[in-house]
Scaffold this motif. Structure first.
Motif, mmCIF file in Angstrom:
data_model
loop_
_atom_site.group_PDB
_atom_site.id
_atom_site.type_symbol
_atom_site.label_atom_id
_atom_site.label_comp_id
_atom_site.label_asym_id
_atom_site.label_seq_id
_atom_site.Cartn_x
_atom_site.Cartn_y
_atom_site.Cartn_z
ATOM 1 N N ASN A 1 0.824 -1.214 0.000
ATOM 2 C CA ASN A 1 0.000 0.000 0.000
ATOM 3 C C ASN A 1 0.858 1.264 0.000
ATOM 4 O O ASN A 1 0.593 2.212 -0.737
ATOM 5 C CB ASN A 1 -0.935 -0.001 1.212
ATOM 6 N N MET A 2 1.882 1.277 0.852
ATOM 7 C CA MET A 2 2.712 2.479 0.914
ATOM 8 C C MET A 2 3.517 2.664 -0.367
ATOM 9 O O MET A 2 3.740 3.793 -0.810
ATOM 10 C CB MET A 2 3.627 2.438 2.135
ATOM 11 N N VAL A 3 3.935 1.575 -0.975
ATOM 12 C CA VAL A 3 4.670 1.670 -2.240
ATOM 13 C C VAL A 3 3.773 2.243 -3.338
ATOM 14 O O VAL A 3 4.168 3.125 -4.098
ATOM 15 C CB VAL A 3 5.219 0.289 -2.648
ATOM 16 N N ASN A 4 2.536 1.729 -3.395
ATOM 17 C CA ASN A 4 1.603 2.236 -4.398
ATOM 18 C C ASN A 4 1.260 3.697 -4.151
ATOM 19 O O ASN A 4 1.119 4.481 -5.087
ATOM 20 C CB ASN A 4 0.327 1.394 -4.390
ATOM 21 N N SER A 5 1.109 4.055 -2.882
ATOM 22 C CA SER A 5 0.789 5.434 -2.542
ATOM 23 C C SER A 5 1.913 6.381 -2.937
ATOM 24 O O SER A 5 1.674 7.455 -3.492
ATOM 25 C CB SER A 5 0.505 5.556 -1.041
ATOM 26 N N LEU A 6 3.139 5.975 -2.665
ATOM 27 C CA LEU A 6 4.277 6.834 -2.994
ATOM 28 C C LEU A 6 4.456 6.952 -4.499
ATOM 29 O O LEU A 6 4.786 8.018 -5.012
ATOM 30 C CB LEU A 6 5.555 6.283 -2.358
ATOM 31 N N GLY A 7 4.253 5.871 -5.213
ATOM 32 C CA GLY A 7 4.513 5.870 -6.652
ATOM 33 C C GLY A 7 3.457 6.575 -7.483
ATOM 34 O O GLY A 7 3.718 6.952 -8.628
ATOM 35 N N SER A 8 2.250 6.761 -6.923
ATOM 36 C CA SER A 8 1.178 7.385 -7.701
ATOM 37 C C SER A 8 1.339 8.897 -7.738
ATOM 38 O O SER A 8 1.883 9.497 -6.811
ATOM 39 C CB SER A 8 -0.186 7.016 -7.113
ATOM 40 N N LEU A 9 0.841 9.487 -8.807
ATOM 41 C CA LEU A 9 0.958 10.937 -9.006
ATOM 42 C C LEU A 9 -0.314 11.609 -8.514
ATOM 43 O O LEU A 9 -1.427 11.208 -8.866
ATOM 44 C CB LEU A 9 1.192 11.243 -10.480
ATOM 45 N N ASP A 10 -0.145 12.643 -7.703
ATOM 46 C CA ASP A 10 -1.268 13.371 -7.138
ATOM 47 C C ASP A 10 -1.977 14.167 -8.233
ATOM 48 O O ASP A 10 -1.353 14.939 -8.966
ATOM 49 C CB ASP A 10 -0.768 14.312 -6.033
ATOM 50 N N SER A 11 -3.296 13.973 -8.341
ATOM 51 C CA SER A 11 -4.047 14.686 -9.373
ATOM 52 C C SER A 11 -4.048 16.195 -9.133
ATOM 53 O O SER A 11 -4.197 16.977 -10.078
ATOM 54 C CB SER A 11 -5.484 14.164 -9.428
ATOM 55 N N GLY A 12 -3.901 16.599 -7.877
ATOM 56 C CA GLY A 12 -3.850 18.033 -7.595
ATOM 57 C C GLY A 12 -2.681 18.706 -8.283
ATOM 58 O O GLY A 12 -2.780 19.859 -8.733
ATOM 59 N N TYR A 13 -1.569 17.980 -8.384
ATOM 60 C CA TYR A 13 -0.372 18.516 -9.047
ATOM 61 C C TYR A 13 -0.601 18.663 -10.540
ATOM 62 O O TYR A 13 -0.329 19.725 -11.124
ATOM 63 C CB TYR A 13 0.800 17.591 -8.763
ATOM 64 N N THR A 14 -1.097 17.625 -11.175
ATOM 65 C CA THR A 14 -1.316 17.677 -12.617
ATOM 66 C C THR A 14 -2.410 18.690 -12.976
ATOM 67 O O THR A 14 -2.320 19.370 -14.002
ATOM 68 C CB THR A 14 -1.689 16.287 -13.157
ATOM 69 N N ASN A 15 -3.431 18.785 -12.135
ATOM 70 C CA ASN A 15 -4.495 19.765 -12.401
ATOM 71 C C ASN A 15 -3.974 21.189 -12.300
ATOM 72 O O ASN A 15 -4.368 22.061 -13.091
ATOM 73 C CB ASN A 15 -5.650 19.562 -11.414
#
Length: 266
Positions: free
Chosen positions: A228-242
């Motif tokens: 879970n923590m690996v997936n959380s760290l590796g995912s890109l925050d949509s707030g940043y891309t938006n």
């Protein structure tokens, strides 16, 4: 002799110990009576047995602890490797989005700048053409009216001044447009970098927290599952891309003020 169908048991040899116990008669005189107590030889050494059982339990506990430690170390190494890969993925995605945004902002800026310059050049050409046509017409009119000398020169100078004023107005509008465009562009670049720095700092904080959790689990010989923590760290925050997308929209929405040729045709 041992029979094939049964086992005989030989009890420990019994011995008798005589103990003298004092007694008092009804007349008040004291005497001693004999009390015999049995004792046995060849019995089981329970203290040794207990010590042996305790040693076995200790050995088993130590072996189990070693297994747990080895499993925890293996999980820690695997977790740190996956965490490092997630970190590389996250930071790479952050940089890629930033670089893509900056490149698009540059393209939009260049396109707007070309439009602004093209608009000003168009107005300058119109002003020049009008000036030349007006000058030709004025010469013809002055000649037809027989006006020359100082009067003709004064009229021509006034026309040239009007042409110069028109050019100045066009160039002023052009410079205002370019300044506004540059400010919008630089502001968007600054905001994009701020968004990146903020997202990077958040990702670093998450990484260090997750690393600390892995190290605590290792210290306590806990075999953790870190998916879970690996997936959380590796995912890109949509707030940043938006946020980066909004900056591109802002740059694309830039509007400039059209320049105007104020020198009309006479």
């Amino acid at each position: 002799r041992i029979d094939s169908n049964k086992i005989t048991y030989s009890a420990p040899k019994q011995t008798t110990t005589t103990v003298y116990k004092p007694t008092t008669s009804s007349s008040g005189s004291s005497s001693a009576s004999q009390v015999q107590t049995p004792s046995y030889s060849g019995g089981t050494d329970y203290a040794s047995k207990l010590a042996e059982m305790y040693a076995q339990q200790q050995a088993q506990a130590q072996a189990y602890a070693a297994q747990q430690r080895a499993a925890a170390e293996s999980a820690y190494r695997a977790g740190m490797e996956r965490l490092g890969q997630a970190w590389d993925t996250k930071t790479g995605a952050l940089r890629d989005n930033l670089n893509s945004t900056l490149a698009n902002l540059q393209r939009q800026y260049d396109a707007s700048k070309n439009e602004v310059n093209a608009d000003a050049n168009k107005s300058l050409r119109e002003a020049y053409i009008n000036y030349m046509l007006n000058k030709k017409n004025l010469n013809q009119n002055l000649t037809a009216q027989g006006i020359g000398g100082g009067a003709a020169e004064s009229t021509m100078a006034g026309m040239y001044n009007n042409y110069g004023n028109s050019r100045n107005n066009i160039n002023t509008t052009l410079n205002d447009n370019l300044t506004s465009l540059e400010n919008t562009y630089q502001g968007n670049i600054s905001n994009a970098n701020q968004q990146y720095n903020s997202a990077y700092a958040n990702a670093l904080s998450d990484y260090l927290n997750y690393q600390n959790q892995l190290e605590q689990n290792l210290a306590n010989s806990i075999v953790g599952s870190y998916g879970n923590m690996v997936n959380s760290l590796g995912s890109l925050d949509s707030g940043y891309t938006n946020a980066l997308y909004d900056l591109l929209q802002k740059q694309a929405a830039y509007e400039y003020q059209n320049t105007k040729n104020t020198l009309g045709m006479d």
